[in-house]
Design an enzyme around this catalytic site. Structure first.
Site, PDB file in Angstrom:
ATOM      1  CD  GLU A  45       4.162   0.511   7.115  1.00  0.00           C
ATOM      2  OE1 GLU A  45       5.053   0.739   7.922  1.00  0.00           O
ATOM      3  OE2 GLU A  45       3.731   1.392   6.325  1.00  0.00           O
TER       4      GLU A  45
ATOM      5  CG  ASP B 272      -0.128  -0.013   2.532  1.00  0.00           C
ATOM      6  OD1 ASP B 272       0.773  -0.869   2.681  1.00  0.00           O
ATOM      7  OD2 ASP B 272      -0.386   0.846   3.400  1.00  0.00           O
TER       8      ASP B 272
HETATM    9 ZN   LIG Z   1       6.636   2.378   4.275  1.00  0.00          ZN
END
Ligand SMILES: [Zn+2]
Length: 412
Positions: free
Chosen positions: A175, A82
């Site tokens: 994340e 992401d």
């Molecule tokens: Zn990162």
């Protein structure tokens, strides 16, 4: 195709898949693009000969590069799919600049990356850089890490002369919104140590993160029609703003701290007259200090309650992640071998701390020591983001050397 050109092509291909994380959904992963990129990577890993390359039901991509030295330990390599929701991440147009000659970089939309706001540029003359057209982030955080791990996999699979043990490849989702390890399976990873490739610049080994909690203070006031509010109305919005004003600002705030200093960071306020909520991030390298920070919040909430008779409040504190420093000190090989590989390559390096968290902090807490390594990211989470492919290439060489050290010095 030369490996360096293949790396550039790979990186540019990955950044063009929009994978912006969306904090406003409970779906996992939070954006469809992460599934698209993950599928692409699983197919590429399979095609290059990785074992058991697959995308699991949560969108995480797993694969194994079998070792070519017997009785060696398994090492996990991790990057995240992401990109940050803090800047637009769709329709990324990567612009490759071979042999950067110095000076400010003018972007297609008229913005520029200047030496004034990015002094690191001065040390990047001669590097191959990738920017965007200035309208989006680049996503080198962390597709530089993804591209590097894919290159490492390909080079190890096609170069039997490079010694290494079993390598577990793992690409995680979300994340950037704190959900990177939500579906991490420690038993499936079954590794001795791990490395996240998710850091800025080059030569840093991140050995500590913050310890992090999040506090939520909910105020309950009493709403009435404003015409008849006298002596009856208790304005939860006023209470919340009074409460925020009581929190430390000249000390213990992001605006006033650096290096190893912790802080309390009120970052979100929602509400109306009847109810209001303030969310506060608690950060410190010393985990025990988080309790004092929570006490500071409780004291401010109590004072607010006294100031607004009839006001009620609730305080909740949840744990987010813990400083990985303790785990890495107890399992020193992961960091020591990373240093040794830099020495072997004759490259400068330093142990560093991150004023933030990594997936590796959560993996370390679960028992898998996982420091973070530099991967050539710059100006992350912004439309002036760029990556140094030269540094990504150096990180690949470093990792191949490091995996060789694990295989030749840390036998089972
Ligand atoms: Zn990162």
């Amino acid at each position: 195709m030369l490996p360096q050109q293949r790396l550039i092509d790979r990186f540019c291909r990955y950044v063009q898949v929009g994978t912006t994380a969306n904090p406003d959904t409970d779906q996992y992963p939070s954006s469809h693009g992460q599934l698209l990129l993950g599928k692409m990577l699983a197919e590429e890993l399979h095609a290059m000969g990785a074992v058991d390359a697959h995308q699991d039901p949560n969108g995480l991509v797993w694969a194994t590069i079998p070792g070519n030295v017997p009785n060696t330990k398994t090492i996990l390599l991790n990057a995240h799919l992401d990109t940050s929701p803090e800047a637009p991440g769709d329709s990324v147009q990567p612009v490759v600049m071979e042999r950067y000659t110095g000076g400010d970089i003018l972007l297609a939309n008229g913005d520029s990356i200047t030496l004034g706001d990015t002094p690191e540029l001065a040390s990047l003359v001669g590097h191959t850089l990738v920017t965007t057209d200035g309208t989006t982030l680049l996503g080198g955080d962390d597709k530089a890490g993804v591209a590097a791990i894919m290159e490492i996999a390909q080079r190890l699979l096609h170069s039997p002369d490079l010694p290494h043990g079993p390598i577990r490849v793992l690409f995680t989702c979300d994340e950037e919104i704190g959900r990177g390890t939500k579906h991490f399976d420690l038993a499936k990873a079954s590794a001795t140590a791990g490395y996240t490739l998710d850091g800025g610049g080059s030569g840093s080994i991140d050995v500590e993160t913050f310890s992090a909690d999040m506090a939520t203070v909910s105020f309950r006031g009493r709403n009435t029609h404003p015409s008849v509010g006298k002596g009856v109305m208790i304005n939860a919005l006023r209470a919340a703003s009074h409460f925020v004003s009581l929190l430390p600002r000249d000390t213990l705030s992001p605006e006033s701290t650096c290096d190893r200093e912790g802080f309390l960071h009120p970052y979100r306020l929602d509400g109306n007259v009847g109810n209001s909520t303030v969310q506060i991030l608690l950060r410190d390298f010393i985990t025990q200090n988080l309790r004092e920070h929570a006490d500071t919040i409780r004291t401010a909430a109590e004072k607010t309650k006294q100031m607004f008779p009839g006001l009620e409040y609730e305080l909740s504190v949840i744990e987010q992640y813990r400083n990985m420093g303790d785990v890495l000190r107890n399992h020193p090989a992961a960091v020591e071998l990373a240093e040794k590989a830099f020495v072997q390559l004759g490259r400068p390096y330093k142990r560093d701390i991150i004023r933030g968290g990594t997936d590796g902090a959560l993996m370390s807490a679960l028992g898998l020591p996982t420091p973070n390594l530099s991967i050539g990211q710059f100006n992350i989470h912004s439309t002036r983001e760029f990556a140094s492919i030269t540094m990504v290439e150096q990180a690949i060489e470093h990792m191949i050397c490091l995996l060789g050290l694990w295989a030749t010095t840390q036998r089972n």
